[in-house]
Design a protein around this motif. Structure first.
Motif, PDB file in Angstrom:
ATOM      1  N   SER A  24      -0.985   1.444  -9.966  1.00 20.35           N
ATOM      2  CA  SER A  24      -0.055   1.702  -8.869  1.00 20.35           C
ATOM      3  C   SER A  24      -0.237   0.688  -7.744  1.00 20.35           C
ATOM      4  CB  SER A  24      -0.241   3.126  -8.336  1.00 20.35           C
ATOM      5  OG  SER A  24       0.044   4.077  -9.327  1.00 20.35           O
ATOM      6  N   LEU A  25      -1.487   0.389  -7.398  1.00 15.53           N
ATOM      7  CA  LEU A  25      -1.753  -0.583  -6.339  1.00 15.53           C
ATOM      8  C   LEU A  25      -1.240  -1.961  -6.734  1.00 15.53           C
ATOM      9  CD1 LEU A  25      -3.074  -1.338  -3.649  1.00 15.53           C
ATOM     10  CD2 LEU A  25      -5.215  -1.730  -4.908  1.00 15.53           C
ATOM     11  N   ARG A  26      -1.527  -2.366  -7.970  1.00 14.75           N
ATOM     12  CA  ARG A  26      -1.089  -3.689  -8.428  1.00 14.75           C
ATOM     13  C   ARG A  26       0.434  -3.802  -8.435  1.00 14.75           C
ATOM     14  NH1 ARG A  26      -2.492  -3.302 -13.184  1.00 14.75           N
ATOM     15  NH2 ARG A  26      -0.481  -3.237 -14.240  1.00 14.75           N
ATOM     16  N   VAL A  27       1.097  -2.809  -9.013  1.00 14.39           N
ATOM     17  CA  VAL A  27       2.555  -2.839  -9.097  1.00 14.39           C
ATOM     18  C   VAL A  27       3.181  -2.740  -7.712  1.00 14.39           C
ATOM     19  CG1 VAL A  27       4.595  -1.617  -9.967  1.00 14.39           C
ATOM     20  CG2 VAL A  27       2.619  -1.949 -11.451  1.00 14.39           C
ATOM     21  N   GLY A  28       2.593  -1.904  -6.841  1.00 11.88           N
ATOM     22  CA  GLY A  28       3.113  -1.775  -5.480  1.00 11.88           C
ATOM     23  C   GLY A  28       3.006  -3.071  -4.708  1.00 11.88           C
ATOM     24  N   LEU A  29       1.831  -3.722  -4.759  1.00 13.86           N
ATOM     25  CA  LEU A  29       1.653  -5.000  -4.076  1.00 13.86           C
ATOM     26  C   LEU A  29       2.551  -6.080  -4.670  1.00 13.86           C
ATOM     27  CD1 LEU A  29      -2.232  -5.116  -3.578  1.00 13.86           C
ATOM     28  CD2 LEU A  29      -0.492  -5.079  -1.769  1.00 13.86           C
ATOM     29  N   PHE A  30       2.633  -6.109  -5.991  1.00 17.94           N
ATOM     30  CA  PHE A  30       3.462  -7.114  -6.661  1.00 17.94           C
ATOM     31  C   PHE A  30       4.919  -6.978  -6.228  1.00 17.94           C
ATOM     32  CE2 PHE A  30       5.930  -9.203  -9.849  1.00 17.94           C
ATOM     33  CZ  PHE A  30       5.116 -10.179 -10.413  1.00 17.94           C
ATOM     34  N   THR A  31       5.433  -5.755  -6.250  1.00 20.03           N
ATOM     35  CA  THR A  31       6.831  -5.524  -5.883  1.00 20.03           C
ATOM     36  C   THR A  31       7.074  -5.831  -4.420  1.00 20.03           C
ATOM     37  OG1 THR A  31       6.938  -3.775  -7.565  1.00 20.03           O
ATOM     38  CG2 THR A  31       8.708  -3.845  -5.929  1.00 20.03           C
ATOM     39  N   SER A  32       6.131  -5.460  -3.568  1.00 24.84           N
ATOM     40  CA  SER A  32       6.252  -5.737  -2.140  1.00 24.84           C
ATOM     41  C   SER A  32       6.343  -7.237  -1.884  1.00 24.84           C
ATOM     42  CB  SER A  32       5.042  -5.151  -1.393  1.00 24.84           C
ATOM     43  OG  SER A  32       4.969  -5.650  -0.070  1.00 24.84           O
ATOM     44  N   ILE A  33       5.413  -7.999  -2.452  1.00 24.64           N
ATOM     45  CA  ILE A  33       5.379  -9.442  -2.220  1.00 24.64           C
ATOM     46  C   ILE A  33       6.569 -10.132  -2.873  1.00 24.64           C
ATOM     47  CG2 ILE A  33       4.037 -11.543  -2.658  1.00 24.64           C
ATOM     48  CD1 ILE A  33       1.513  -9.792  -2.473  1.00 24.64           C
ATOM     49  N   ALA A  34       6.964  -9.660  -4.058  1.00 25.22           N
ATOM     50  CA  ALA A  34       8.107 -10.269  -4.752  1.00 25.22           C
ATOM     51  C   ALA A  34       9.397 -10.100  -3.959  1.00 25.22           C
ATOM     52  CB  ALA A  34       8.265  -9.660  -6.139  1.00 25.22           C
ATOM     53  N   SER A  35       9.556  -8.952  -3.288  1.00 25.16           N
ATOM     54  CA  SER A  35      10.776  -8.714  -2.520  1.00 25.16           C
ATOM     55  C   SER A  35      10.739  -9.426  -1.174  1.00 25.16           C
ATOM     56  CB  SER A  35      11.000  -7.212  -2.321  1.00 25.16           C
ATOM     57  OG  SER A  35       9.939  -6.634  -1.581  1.00 25.16           O
ATOM     58  N   ILE A  36       9.592  -9.377  -0.483  1.00 29.22           N
ATOM     59  CA  ILE A  36       9.495  -9.986   0.840  1.00 29.22           C
ATOM     60  C   ILE A  36       9.572 -11.505   0.755  1.00 29.22           C
ATOM     61  CG2 ILE A  36       7.982 -10.312   2.848  1.00 29.22           C
ATOM     62  CD1 ILE A  36       6.976  -7.466   2.428  1.00 29.22           C
ATOM     63  N   LEU A  57       0.830  -1.208   0.000  1.00 22.42           N
ATOM     64  CA  LEU A  57       0.000   0.000   0.000  1.00 22.42           C
ATOM     65  C   LEU A  57       0.863   1.256   0.000  1.00 22.42           C
ATOM     66  CD1 LEU A  57      -2.870   1.155   0.132  1.00 22.42           C
ATOM     67  CD2 LEU A  57      -2.725   1.042   2.630  1.00 22.42           C
ATOM     68  N   ILE A  58       1.943   1.225   0.761  1.00 24.34           N
ATOM     69  CA  ILE A  58       2.858   2.375   0.790  1.00 24.34           C
ATOM     70  C   ILE A  58       3.482   2.601  -0.578  1.00 24.34           C
ATOM     71  CG2 ILE A  58       5.036   3.241   1.728  1.00 24.34           C
ATOM     72  CD1 ILE A  58       4.314   1.822   4.356  1.00 24.34           C
ATOM     73  N   LEU A  59       3.957   1.523  -1.195  1.00 21.27           N
ATOM     74  CA  LEU A  59       4.564   1.637  -2.524  1.00 21.27           C
ATOM     75  C   LEU A  59       3.536   2.086  -3.552  1.00 21.27           C
ATOM     76  CD1 LEU A  59       6.786  -1.596  -2.655  1.00 21.27           C
ATOM     77  CD2 LEU A  59       7.529   0.747  -2.210  1.00 21.27           C
ATOM     78  N   GLY A  60       2.329   1.520  -3.471  1.00 22.06           N
ATOM     79  CA  GLY A  60       1.286   1.902  -4.420  1.00 22.06           C
ATOM     80  C   GLY A  60       0.900   3.364  -4.289  1.00 22.06           C
ATOM     81  N   THR A  61       0.798   3.832  -3.057  1.00 23.48           N
ATOM     82  CA  THR A  61       0.464   5.248  -2.835  1.00 23.48           C
ATOM     83  C   THR A  61       1.563   6.154  -3.366  1.00 23.48           C
ATOM     84  OG1 THR A  61      -0.775   4.650  -0.832  1.00 23.48           O
ATOM     85  CG2 THR A  61      -0.139   6.958  -1.092  1.00 23.48           C
ATOM     86  N   GLY A  62       2.822   5.782  -3.082  1.00 17.69           N
ATOM     87  CA  GLY A  62       3.940   6.565  -3.584  1.00 17.69           C
ATOM     88  C   GLY A  62       3.973   6.603  -5.095  1.00 17.69           C
ATOM     89  N   LEU A  63       3.714   5.456  -5.736  1.00 20.12           N
ATOM     90  CA  LEU A  63       3.686   5.412  -7.197  1.00 20.12           C
ATOM     91  C   LEU A  63       2.528   6.222  -7.762  1.00 20.12           C
ATOM     92  CD1 LEU A  63       4.508   1.636  -7.901  1.00 20.12           C
ATOM     93  CD2 LEU A  63       5.948   3.618  -8.368  1.00 20.12           C
ATOM     94  N   PHE A  64       1.395   6.187  -7.060  1.00 22.50           N
ATOM     95  CA  PHE A  64       0.233   6.951  -7.524  1.00 22.50           C
ATOM     96  C   PHE A  64       0.552   8.443  -7.609  1.00 22.50           C
ATOM     97  CE2 PHE A  64      -3.556   9.445  -6.280  1.00 22.50           C
ATOM     98  CZ  PHE A  64      -4.336   9.195  -7.391  1.00 22.50           C
ATOM     99  N   PHE A  65       1.131   8.988  -6.538  1.00 23.96           N
ATOM    100  CA  PHE A  65       1.465  10.412  -6.544  1.00 23.96           C
ATOM    101  C   PHE A  65       2.603  10.708  -7.522  1.00 23.96           C
ATOM    102  CE2 PHE A  65      -0.653  10.229  -2.339  1.00 23.96           C
ATOM    103  CZ  PHE A  65      -1.574  11.236  -2.542  1.00 23.96           C
ATOM    104  N   TYR A  66       3.511   9.775  -7.635  1.00 16.03           N
ATOM    105  CA  TYR A  66       4.608   9.951  -8.597  1.00 16.03           C
ATOM    106  C   TYR A  66       4.064   9.949 -10.016  1.00 16.03           C
ATOM    107  CZ  TYR A  66       8.979   8.940 -11.107  1.00 16.03           C
ATOM    108  OH  TYR A  66      10.043   8.973 -11.972  1.00 16.03           O
TER     109      TYR A  66
END
Length: 495
Positions: free
Chosen positions: A314-326, A286-295
């Motif tokens: 942004s939400l999809r890419v943020g969640l995807f990146t978060s889960i892929a890294s964790i 959610l943090i990544l998605g929000t940041g990407l949205f404003f960006y």
């Protein structure tokens, strides 16, 4: 009194395991024949060499005493990854796909340890058989070669408890049944089932059959090898959501998943480690998605339809990146190195905790992070109330001092190895930030890192010495540190 090391059982067990590898090699061999590819000869030679070597090991281990102690268990667990990689590099080398032994060894170790970093510049130029072997090596290593063997070894009159306890990740392990072989079978059935379901869904949502198979193999194993140079950056939302969900499932303790599929979701919901892991994936996403949205809106404007489109992406890419890294999978829905520094630094730091214990994910594991954090907070309370008894509790159970010491020791070694590996990479003329990023990535079996080793990069230009160091760090991370360190302990051999 020192007990004699049972070397015959080591040879016999390694012979059985290498026979399994030879059987797995038949899959890409048939694939090379099906597609009439030029590396069929390399596959036939590799299979024959592996098969003959396995029979030599079985011959050396004949009449072995059926006793697998702790010493034998640890040496087998550590040795199998090395032996599998030695035979696994043969197809890369003999086919000319990777003519350098160093590169072939690196690619193979990155496969079996599910690290997923690659030295292949143009993945799409590889043959179907090589691409399938890359994916299959990660799938074999994902659930663990030993967990597979534990389900099979009793057929050869060999015990598997010592191997299972030495290989399974986390501070503890759960048994689904009194017999450890049955537990391993249940885990592998679940593993295979998830692989098949994801493969079918990816195909239904538009991915080619071969690509769907390979991506399913490398998703469930949280490996991250792709058949495309750009990973899954340009696949449709349905495909990315599918991979996202199965990455998340693969980062959960498989014992908890089995209970869930048996209609007992309460165990999964109550499990504190699962809650920590899933919460981290969602919150960071959610943090990544929000940041990407404003960006995104800052660059492309703020029309209403653009905002809707940007918010969803942004939400999809943020969640995807978060889960892929964790989860240490390392797939990429976007090149996060093109994002603002704050966002990709969050991605980098989330590579440390990894997934849940008993999952296919790498990293330090959330149960350790949880106990480590609670121990630190308890110590603060003890400073305020020195006479109070303040136990550390996890899953409503008091954590023993032995377990707490184990976690503290693990975290110490984990951070120390990151620092030492980063220094070694710096000595190989790699910049500090990239050296630190690669060290974190290798020990966490993530693969993708930062800088030129980010989602759009590869390790082809990584210095030769650094590649050998990196493969050793991959192995340490996959074996959870202690298995490797114990082999250098005199007390283990004198026991």
């Amino acid at each position: 009194m020192t007990r004699t090391f049972n070397w015959r059982i080591v040879f016999k067990t390694m012979g059985v395991l290498t026979t399994l590898e030879a059987l797995f090699m038949l899959v890409p061999t048939v694939t090379a024949s099906w597609y009439n590819e030029p590396d069929l000869g390399a596959w036939l030679i590799s299979s024959i060499i592996t098969w003959l070597s396995s029979w030599w090991m079985l011959l050396a281990g004949r009449h072995a005493e059926k006793r697998v102690g702790e010493r034998e268990g640890y040496i087998i667990v550590a040795l199998v990854w090395v032996v599998y990689s030695l035979f696994g590099l043969l197809p890369y080398w003999l086919s000319g796909a990777l003519p350098s032994i160093t590169d072939a060894w690196y690619e193979t170790m990155a496969g079996f340890t599910t690290t997923g970093s690659t030295v292949i510049r143009d993945v799409e130029a590889m043959t179907h058989s090589i691409l399938l072997w890359r994916a299959l090596s990660q799938w074999i290593g994902g659930m663990g070669i030993i967990v597979l063997s534990v389900a099979i070894l009793p057929m050869f009159g060999l015990g598997g408890m010592q191997l299972y306890s030495a290989e399974v990740t986390g501070v503890s392990y759960d048994k689904l049944s009194p017999r450890i072989a049955d537990t391993a079978k249940h885990m592998w059935i679940t593993y295979i089932g998830l692989t098949l379901v994801e493969g079918v869904l990816l195909w239904v949502f538009g991915m080619g059959k071969f690509d769907a198979l390979c991506h399913s193999l490398t998703t469930i194993s949280t490996g991250g090898f792709s058949t495309r140079n750009t990973s899954v950056m340009f696949d449709g939302p349905a495909i990315q959501w599918t991979i996202l969900v199965f990455m998340l499932l693969s980062g959960i303790n498989f014992t908890q998943l089995i209970y869930l599929f048996r209609g007992k979701p309460d165990r999964l919901v109550r499990d504190e480690e699962t809650r920590w892991f899933v919460s981290a994936c969602l919150v960071v996403g959610l943090i990544l998605g929000t940041g990407l949205f404003f960006y995104y809106t800052d660059i492309h404007g703020s029309r209403f339809m653009d905002l809707l489109h940007s918010a969803g992406d942004s939400l999809r890419v943020g969640l995807f990146t978060s889960i892929a890294s964790i989860t240490s999978t390392g797939f990429a829905a976007a090149d996060f190195m093109l994002w603002p520094p704050l966002l990709w630094m969050i991605v980098f730091f989330m590579m440390v905790p990894g997934g849940a214990s008993g999952s296919t994910a790498g990293g330090a594991k959330w149960v350790r992070i949880g106990i480590f954090a609670k121990s630190a907070l308890a110590e603060i309370k003890r400073r305020v109330h020195p006479n109070a008894v303040i136990p550390v509790r996890f899953n409503d159970r008091t954590v023993s001092e032995v377990t707490t010491s184990n976690v503290m020791a693990f975290m110490f070694f984990y951070m120390s190895i990151i620092g030492l590996a980063a220094l070694c990479f710096c000595a190989c003329d790699i910049g500090f930030d990239e050296a630190l990023g690669v060290a974190v990535s290798m020990i966490g079996n993530v693969g993708v890192s930062i800088g030129q080793y980010g989602p759009s990069g590869c390790y082809a230009d990584f210095p030769t010495v650094a590649k050998w160091i990196a493969t050793f760090v991959m192995l340490i991370g996959r074996l959870e540190i202690f298995t490797v360190l114990l082999l250098f302990s005199r007390s283990l051999w004198k026991k």
